[in-house]
Design an enzyme around this catalytic site. Structure first.
Site, PDB file in Angstrom:
ATOM      1  N   ARG A   7      38.297-106.973 -43.427  1.00  0.00           N
ATOM      2  CA  ARG A   7      39.683-107.454 -43.342  1.00  0.00           C
ATOM      3  C   ARG A   7      39.926-108.599 -44.324  1.00  0.00           C
ATOM      4  O   ARG A   7      40.998-108.699 -44.927  1.00  0.00           O
ATOM      5  CB  ARG A   7      39.965-107.917 -41.904  1.00  0.00           C
ATOM      6  N   HIS A  12      42.996-108.654 -46.986  1.00  0.00           N
ATOM      7  CA  HIS A  12      44.025-109.702 -46.976  1.00  0.00           C
ATOM      8  C   HIS A  12      44.026-110.506 -48.276  1.00  0.00           C
ATOM      9  O   HIS A  12      45.063-111.024 -48.687  1.00  0.00           O
ATOM     10  CB  HIS A  12      43.837-110.634 -45.774  1.00  0.00           C
ATOM     11  N   ASN A  59      47.064-114.593 -41.338  1.00  0.00           N
ATOM     12  CA  ASN A  59      45.681-114.923 -41.685  1.00  0.00           C
ATOM     13  C   ASN A  59      45.002-115.854 -40.682  1.00  0.00           C
ATOM     14  O   ASN A  59      43.815-116.169 -40.846  1.00  0.00           O
ATOM     15  CB  ASN A  59      45.628-115.568 -43.073  1.00  0.00           C
ATOM     16  N   HIS A  68      40.455 -99.776 -39.625  1.00  0.00           N
ATOM     17  CA  HIS A  68      40.607-100.145 -38.220  1.00  0.00           C
ATOM     18  C   HIS A  68      39.699 -99.327 -37.302  1.00  0.00           C
ATOM     19  O   HIS A  68      39.798 -99.440 -36.083  1.00  0.00           O
ATOM     20  CB  HIS A  68      42.065 -99.982 -37.784  1.00  0.00           C
TER      21      HIS A  68
END
Length: 309
Positions: free
Chosen positions: A46, A50, A77, A175
């Site tokens: 992740r 991001h 975040n 995910h």
């Protein structure tokens, strides 16, 4: 520098001469880190995502804020994890090859190894990125895809990064490991349209299970994004989406679109995972090219969180 020029300067084995064996150093260090905390595998995947969606894959997400205005201070975040793990790997690499390997490349390697250590595909990453020196909270708010975005919205966010709809539906399968806080999907349980209702697309039995854990106002609890195989990188994510048992609205919507829905159904039947693994590797490489700094652009930071003047 044009995007095409930047991509051309990324290459496999970029550090073969300047820092031989660096990818083995990264993987070895991460193996120890993951043995102490398996949840960081999803965290580092992740973290890379991001970072790449704001200013490109330049490690700007790693930069500490001077006055709470850096990317890491933006709402999306605040639950991102793995900063310390990247710093630990960076320190190990610096001890071997000072000021040679960028934090951005370490983040890309770490995401790849997080997938590998979760029984996912093993693939090569292109390297040669350099670190950016600007981190802006406002840019994180406008560039990161929303967790409740529908297929049209999500496709637009990815298209801005020169990523396709297929990249979007493939990368969403990150995910298949990790968790989401109740606050990320509580609206679907308790106030979907603002009238105290539940998202009718949620499987009722699954919704009941979620509601038992995620009471209204619960901000602490988490649920696995893939309830079938939460720590294994496989097609359990797609099976959850197809069964209307996805937590996030952005995941749930994939089954309703004719194109993304067809891919989701195809992946639920990919029993040997060959197609999914091959597609995921390609899309991760595509994402790793977004907005990169190469050549003499950017810098190599000795510590990922600290600005270099």
């Amino acid at each position: 520098m044009a995007a095409g020029e930047a991509r051309a300067q990324l290459q496999y084995g970029f550090y073969n001469t300047s820092c031989p064996g660096v990818e083995e150093v990264v993987r070895s260090e991460l193996k120890g880190i993951f043995s102490n905390d398996t949840t960081l595998r999803a965290g580092l995947l992740r973290l890379h995502f991001h970072d790449c969606f704001v200013r490109g894959c330049d490690a700007s997400l790693m930069l500490n804020s001077h006055n709470a205005t850096a990317e890491k201070d933006a709402d999306p975040n605040l639950t991102v994890r793995g900063y310390e793990a990247i710093e630990a790997v960076k320190a190990k690499v610096e001890a071997t090859c000072p000021l040679v390997v960028s934090c951005a490349d370490i983040m890309a390697m770490a995401a790849r190894d997080a997938v590998y250590f979760s029984d996912g595909p093993e693939y090569e990453v292109e390297t040669g990125r350099r670190d950016g020196n600007v981190s802006n909270m406002a840019e994180a708010l406008t560039n990161l895809p929303p967790s409740d975005g529908n297929v049209t919205v999500m496709t637009q966010y990815f298209a801005v990064k020169n990523l396709t709809m297929k990249d979007m539906v493939v990368l969403s399968a990150a995910h298949t490991i990790g968790v989401a806080h109740c606050t990320s999907f509580s609206k679907r349980l308790y106030n979907f349209t603002g009238d105290g209702d539940q998202d009718p697309s949620l499987d009722p039995a699954f919704a009941k299970q979620l509601a038992a854990v995620c009471k209204p106002g619960n901000v602490a609890s988490v649920e696995p994004l893939d309830a079938l195989t939460p720590v294994k990188f496989d097609n359990g994510y797609y099976k959850s989406v197809a069964a209307h048992q996805a937590l996030l609205g952005s995941d749930a919507g994939l089954i309703d679109d004719s194109l993304t829905g067809a891919y989701v159904r195809l992946m639920t039947n990919d029993t040997n995972l060959d197609t999914f693994f091959a597609d995921f590797a390609v899309s991760m490489i595509n994402m790793g090219r977004v907005g990169v700094l190469t050549g003499t652009d950017g810098q190599i930071r000795p510590t990922c969180g600290i600005y270099v003047d």
